[in-house]
Design an enzyme around this catalytic site. Sequence first.
Site, mmCIF file in Angstrom:
data_model
loop_
_atom_site.group_PDB
_atom_site.id
_atom_site.type_symbol
_atom_site.label_atom_id
_atom_site.label_comp_id
_atom_site.label_asym_id
_atom_site.label_seq_id
_atom_site.Cartn_x
_atom_site.Cartn_y
_atom_site.Cartn_z
ATOM 1 N N CYS A 95 0.840 -1.205 0.000
ATOM 2 C CA CYS A 95 0.000 0.000 0.000
ATOM 3 C C CYS A 95 0.882 1.264 0.000
ATOM 4 C CB CYS A 95 -0.966 -0.054 1.175
ATOM 5 S SG CYS A 95 -2.305 1.118 1.011
ATOM 6 N N HIS A 191 -3.744 -5.140 0.763
ATOM 7 C CA HIS A 191 -3.154 -5.612 2.030
ATOM 8 C C HIS A 191 -3.157 -7.143 2.096
ATOM 9 C CE1 HIS A 191 -2.708 -1.758 4.137
ATOM 10 N NE2 HIS A 191 -3.675 -1.382 3.312
ATOM 11 N N GLU A 193 -1.828 -8.850 4.384
ATOM 12 C CA GLU A 193 -1.758 -9.279 5.779
ATOM 13 C C GLU A 193 -3.118 -9.443 6.435
ATOM 14 O OE1 GLU A 193 -1.082 -6.362 4.514
ATOM 15 O OE2 GLU A 193 -1.188 -4.696 5.917
#
Length: 535
Positions: A95, A191, A193
């Site tokens: 990002c 993202h 994660e």
Amino acid sequence: MNIKKQQKSYDLDIYRYRILILDFGSQYVRLIAKIIRELGVYCEIWNYNVSELQIRQFHPNGIVLSGSPESIINVSSPRVTDYVFCSGIPVLGICYGMQIMVVQLGGEVHTNDLQREFGYTQVNVLVDNFLVRDIYDFVSKKGVPILNVWMSHNDTVISVPQDFIIVADTNNCPVAIIANEQRNLYGLQFHPEVTHTKQGRRILERFVIDICHCRSLLDSNIIIEKIIFNIRKLVKNDRVILGLSGGVDSSVAALLLHRAIGKNLICLFIDNGLLRFNEDYKNVKAFCEDYNMNIIYLAKEERFFGSLIGIYDPEEKRKIIGKIFMEIFEEQMQSLANITWLAQGTICSDVVESAALDHSYVRIIKSHHNVAGLPGNRKFRLIEPIRNFFKDEVRKMGFSMGLPVNILYRHPFPGPGLAIRVIGEVKKEYCILLRKADLIFIEELRKSNLYLKISQAFVVFLSVRSVGIVGDNRKYGWVVALRAVNSVDFMTAKYTVLSNVFLTKVANRIINEISDISRVVYDISSKPPATIEWE
Ligand code: XMP
């Protein structure tokens, strides 16, 4: 096991392969670390503002650049040393981390309201690239591999630096993945994660294991032994007090401390009047007896309710409660004499949301009581053995240490307790009603075998009244909301879809059995943008 022998097992060199995560203030940075740890690879999170020398000394096999609440367009937004991109170390920018790579290497980012993306997005993989090779959720009719991802960006890359290729786009945004394979530099606009990005873990694994060539050396038992070793090293023969609520976090912290220092651990159970049914001293006492741990019971209900009179603001409530907890701990440390250590079962999400990381780029979401209540000029020393771990990791540790199942899988309960589930001013009579409604909801979830399938469920007392009819009479009663969510790490969560039949049963029971409640609603918001608790 003696300490020398233990030290040896850590020298097994679990630190040999290591990833450096540079943090620009992302809410999710610890999730990146968690996934890398779960891949069995050692990693550390550092402030973005590191020097070339510090990076060289750390000797990472790879560097991950986190997201940020900042905009790269803002000239004063954080930048990173150019060494990151010219060291030859593989880099993955996420990002903001990708945008910083683009800008520092000569590409361009701009803000375009039409290209902002928040929430679920589909990424089209346009060209073959090692980072995402054979990783996709499905293939479109046109034969394009598609990834379902979680996006959260205002700014968009519009041109990539020299020698970079655009690997993927979305229907809204021209650049979703970039790569320079020769230099091992990669960027993701989304993202990986967060659990919403289903293939995120595989992408991080591809980067850490296949691109950075790290080997998997860490496991849960090694982590436990390392924590115990560190506690002993820090505390030596001192005595420590720990606030034990009976939830999974404080119970795991208690077991770790007990294994490290035995009888020098003294647990305190503070009854603040803000607890749910069945989460009282009885169970905590039984747990401590089973493990032969010291426990002291303190009845402090009046003190907490007294301090909350006339307080409506959620942050103020949290801070007051945190402060009282701390005052009680300090009083106990003095009265028990010779105690200088306070232990807490703080976990990573408490720290992240309270913006209490070592630097302050993270925005405060909520002040978790065990973080925000800490006095600046405290006389005691603090030990938080599980501060770097998320709930699911803490549960794994608890499981390995034989924590009873009823504690291990108990839904999380926040430190400020029912005070943040009563909207606005907290009154004892509201808590009594809330406790009854909450008990019915939890009972029904258990009866329908749903309790263990849901990550967290509870009732919120809305402090507004609504009109209803009972028989031929008007009823002007309180409104409560049911909340149930599923989550892995509690940093993001989806509301749980419960059947109408089930919800109707719960609502009927609450309204029929608690005469002061006239209406029940169901909360269908996910996190983000909502949070799990209402306050
Ligand atoms: P939110 O509401 O921030 O909650 O989405 C995330 C998780 O943290 C719990 N929570 C707390 N736990 N002290 C705690 O120990 C607190 O002050 C606190 N506030 C929220 C919440 O129940 C959920 O599991």
